[in-house]
Design a protein around this motif. Structure first.
Motif, short mmCIF file in Angstrom:
data_model
loop_
_atom_site.label_atom_id
_atom_site.label_comp_id
_atom_site.label_asym_id
_atom_site.label_seq_id
_atom_site.Cartn_x
_atom_site.Cartn_y
_atom_site.Cartn_z
N THR A 166 0.65 -1.12 0.12
CA THR A 166 -0.30 0.36 0.27
C THR A 166 0.90 1.19 -0.15
O THR A 166 1.82 1.35 0.28
CB THR A 166 -0.88 0.00 0.87
OG1 THR A 166 -1.70 0.87 1.30
CG2 THR A 166 -0.57 -0.10 2.06
N ALA A 167 0.66 2.65 -1.15
CA ALA A 167 0.97 3.36 -0.85
C ALA A 167 -0.11 4.57 -1.26
O ALA A 167 -1.41 4.21 -2.33
CB ALA A 167 2.38 3.34 -1.62
N SER A 168 0.72 5.45 -1.23
CA SER A 168 0.01 6.91 -2.09
C SER A 168 0.10 7.06 -3.37
O SER A 168 1.34 6.76 -3.93
CB SER A 168 -0.05 8.50 -1.10
OG SER A 168 -0.37 7.63 -0.03
N ALA A 169 -0.80 7.55 -4.28
CA ALA A 169 -0.53 8.02 -5.23
C ALA A 169 0.48 9.03 -5.79
O ALA A 169 1.58 9.25 -6.85
CB ALA A 169 -1.39 7.97 -6.50
N VAL A 170 0.18 10.08 -4.78
CA VAL A 170 1.59 11.27 -4.92
C VAL A 170 1.65 11.55 -3.55
O VAL A 170 1.37 11.41 -2.54
CB VAL A 170 0.38 12.36 -5.07
CG1 VAL A 170 1.21 13.64 -4.91
CG2 VAL A 170 -0.27 11.99 -7.10
N ASP A 171 2.91 11.35 -3.58
CA ASP A 171 3.22 12.43 -1.91
C ASP A 171 3.01 13.67 -1.87
O ASP A 171 2.98 14.60 -2.33
CB ASP A 171 5.35 12.19 -1.80
CG ASP A 171 5.54 12.19 -0.60
OD1 ASP A 171 5.53 13.33 -0.16
OD2 ASP A 171 6.29 11.47 -0.48
N PHE A 172 2.75 13.33 -0.39
CA PHE A 172 1.40 14.48 0.22
C PHE A 172 2.69 16.05 0.60
O PHE A 172 2.14 17.04 0.84
CB PHE A 172 0.64 14.13 1.33
CG PHE A 172 1.43 13.97 2.60
CD1 PHE A 172 1.27 14.38 3.56
CD2 PHE A 172 2.50 13.09 3.09
CE1 PHE A 172 2.24 14.71 4.61
CE2 PHE A 172 2.64 12.68 3.99
CZ PHE A 172 2.85 13.54 5.41
N ARG A 173 3.34 15.60 0.53
CA ARG A 173 5.13 17.03 1.06
C ARG A 173 5.34 16.63 -0.12
O ARG A 173 5.22 18.23 -0.12
CB ARG A 173 6.01 15.69 2.33
CG ARG A 173 5.39 15.80 3.59
CD ARG A 173 6.40 15.31 3.76
NE ARG A 173 6.51 14.39 5.68
CZ ARG A 173 5.79 13.27 5.69
NH1 ARG A 173 6.06 12.50 5.09
NH2 ARG A 173 5.18 13.52 7.39
N THR A 174 6.06 15.96 -1.23
CA THR A 174 6.89 16.56 -2.44
C THR A 174 5.69 16.51 -3.74
O THR A 174 6.29 17.58 -3.89
CB THR A 174 8.02 15.64 -2.35
OG1 THR A 174 7.56 14.38 -3.23
CG2 THR A 174 8.34 15.58 -1.48
N GLY A 175 4.72 16.54 -4.05
CA GLY A 175 4.13 16.59 -4.46
C GLY A 175 4.70 14.66 -5.59
O GLY A 175 4.09 15.58 -6.93
N ARG A 371 4.16 24.11 0.43
CA ARG A 371 2.90 23.61 0.00
C ARG A 371 1.92 24.34 -1.43
O ARG A 371 1.17 25.08 -0.01
CB ARG A 371 2.11 22.19 0.15
CG ARG A 371 2.90 21.40 1.07
CD ARG A 371 2.58 20.29 1.17
NE ARG A 371 0.93 20.91 1.99
CZ ARG A 371 0.37 19.35 2.16
NH1 ARG A 371 -0.10 18.06 1.11
NH2 ARG A 371 -1.45 19.42 2.23
N PHE A 372 2.10 24.02 -2.56
CA PHE A 372 0.91 24.84 -3.72
C PHE A 372 0.51 24.09 -4.12
O PHE A 372 0.87 23.21 -5.04
CB PHE A 372 1.60 25.80 -4.19
CG PHE A 372 2.34 27.12 -3.43
CD1 PHE A 372 2.04 28.37 -3.16
CD2 PHE A 372 3.94 26.78 -3.45
CE1 PHE A 372 2.60 29.29 -2.32
CE2 PHE A 372 4.66 27.53 -2.59
CZ PHE A 372 3.64 28.67 -1.69
N GLY A 373 -1.41 23.85 -4.21
CA GLY A 373 -1.99 22.96 -4.88
C GLY A 373 -2.35 23.96 -5.95
O GLY A 373 -2.53 25.04 -6.15
N LEU A 374 -2.22 22.98 -7.07
CA LEU A 374 -2.78 23.51 -8.29
C LEU A 374 -3.68 22.91 -8.86
O LEU A 374 -3.67 22.57 -9.95
CB LEU A 374 -1.46 23.23 -9.52
CG LEU A 374 -0.10 24.43 -9.21
CD1 LEU A 374 1.25 23.98 -9.91
CD2 LEU A 374 -0.02 25.54 -8.37
N ASN A 375 -4.76 23.78 -8.99
CA ASN A 375 -5.68 23.29 -9.25
C ASN A 375 -6.15 23.85 -10.71
O ASN A 375 -6.49 24.91 -11.00
CB ASN A 375 -6.74 23.29 -8.71
CG ASN A 375 -8.81 22.79 -9.07
OD1 ASN A 375 -8.45 22.31 -10.26
ND2 ASN A 375 -8.42 21.80 -8.13
N GLY A 376 -6.97 23.16 -11.98
CA GLY A 376 -6.43 23.69 -13.36
C GLY A 376 -7.21 24.16 -13.75
O GLY A 376 -7.56 24.45 -14.81
N LEU A 377 -8.31 23.89 -13.17
CA LEU A 377 -10.09 24.35 -13.13
C LEU A 377 -10.01 25.76 -12.48
O LEU A 377 -11.21 26.70 -12.93
CB LEU A 377 -11.11 23.72 -12.58
CG LEU A 377 -11.21 22.46 -13.13
CD1 LEU A 377 -12.12 21.18 -11.88
CD2 LEU A 377 -11.38 21.72 -14.31
#
Length: 395
Positions: A166-175, A371-377
């Motif tokens: 089990t693992a995360s698809a995207v690293d929550f710290r590094t993206g 951290r900066f989330g980049l929502n393209g919408l």
């Protein structure tokens, strides 16, 4: 050059620019925390008003049948399934990510009796780590950890003892975005079953759980899906496993005949058995309304917009923040990035507090990550440039 003119040109050529009007982002705010809580979708308030005033207010308990509340976990699950690359009938919406992950880890382990190793990402999200440790204790498994760059080798090292990875698809710290298809294949070569946490990927990165042979996937509804604070999670289980699913949480909603009220549990057919307890209807239907923004959206186009934003962000960092103590933590390669950009800085906490005061909302992960989330919408290149200029002014 990362100039205002360059940003304006990118935004003029943005095929998703019109999607901004589908979200109620407060004026004067550059919202860069959608990887934690997505912005409010414009259609949600009116949908919830109708659910409360008309469905609950007028139909009362009849809402379960008249308004489709009972089928909502499966209906909303299929809408999320489309974003996962899953055919209908394999995804259920409801409960929390923690509950869905626990349920999936145990069900996965029970598919591999006689195997006793649970392998997890050594830098995984804390909840995932806590739950994997709990499942290992409950089932008498040996919990092993491996950094994601070494995960494929660790899978092979488990030999015939591997039950679940089990693992995360995207690293929550590094993206950083991991190779789901390759690591799933490596898990299967070792004879194990894989459970992916796609919370930081769904709604931002095109996924292909069916094509890639993924066994289980879980995720939340409040990040890039913009389902609202504490929005219901979802669980995906590949159809090939349905007849053998033996999950630990056998609630009445997953019973083959839930209203018979029999003393013994008999699982429903197919993914219906993945339902657990009575769904939280208000939050589930808020999530349903939020998903409307994805109708007609080509996820490949959304991914292209996200990558354009992050490439521009990286170029801005290189040009405007050099020598000011910033370190690019997120990989530069497109294929290795999710929809998040992370910068390291020794004064991360101070900087983000000051940024938020100025209307730029991101977040911090201790000790030194911005951290900066980049929502393209709903984000533009001009807002990215303004963000970097604000960071420059504070250092």
């Amino acid at each position: 050059m990362t100039t205002q003119e360059a940003a304006a040109e990118l935004d003029r050529n943005d095929p998703l620019a019109a999607a901004r009007k589908w979200f109620l982002v407060p004026p004067g705010t550059v919202y860069l925390d959608g990887n934690s809580l997505g912005a409010l979708s414009a259609g949600v308030p009116e949908r919830i008003r109708r659910v409360v005033a008309e469905q609950w207010g007028e139909h009362l308990i009849g809402g379960w049948s008249e308004d489709g509340w009972w089928d909502a976990p499966l209906r909303v699950g299929d809408r999320i399934g489309r974003l996962l690359g899953a055919a209908p009938g394999q995804t259920v919406a409801g409960d929390s990510t923690s509950v869905q992950l626990f349920n999936s880890l145990v069900a996965a382990a029970r598919l591999r009796p006689g195997r006793d190793v649970l392998l997890m990402d050594a830098a995984g999200f804390p909840t995932d780590r806590y739950l994997a440790a709990s499942v290992a204790r409950l089932l008498g498994l040996e919990l092993r950890e491996a950094p994601m760059p070494e995960f494929a080798d660790a899978l092979a090292d488990c030999g015939e003892r591997l039950a679940v990875a089990t693992a995360s698809a995207v690293d929550f710290r590094t993206g950083e975005l991991w190779d789901l298809a390759g690591l799933t294949e490596a898990t299967h070569r070792a004879g194990g079953v894989v459970v992916w946490d796609v919370s930081h990927a769904v709604g931002a990165v095109p996924l292909a759980v069916d094509r890639d042979g993924i066994d289980f996937a879980v995720g939340c509804g409040y990040k890039f899906l913009s389902g609202g604070p504490g929005a219901p999670a979802f669980g995906y289980a590949a159809r090939r496993h349905h007849d053998h699913l033996d999950q630990p949480l056998t609630g009445w909603n997953g019973h083959a005949d839930p209203f018979a009220m029999t003393p013994d549990y008999r699982p429903a057919e197919g993914i219906g058995r993945y339902r657990i307890g009575t769904p939280a209807v208000l939050s589930l239907l808020a999530l349903d309304a939020a998903l409307d923004v994805f109708d007609g959206i080509d996820l490949r186009r959304l991914r292209a917009k996200s990558l354009s934003l992050s490439r521009f962000f990286i170029a801005c960092v290189d040009e405007h923040l050099a020598g000011r103590g910033f370190e690019l933590v997120t990989p530069r390669e497109d294929e290795r990035r999710g929809s998040q950009l992370t910068l390291g800085h020794p004064e991360a906490g101070r900087l983000m507090a000051a940024m938020i005061e100025r209307g730029f909302t991101g977040d911090v992960r201790p000790p030194d990550l911005l951290r900066f989330g980049l929502n393209g919408l709903y984000l533009s290149h001009a807002e990215i440039l303004a963000t970097v200029h604000a960071l420059r002014s504070l250092t």
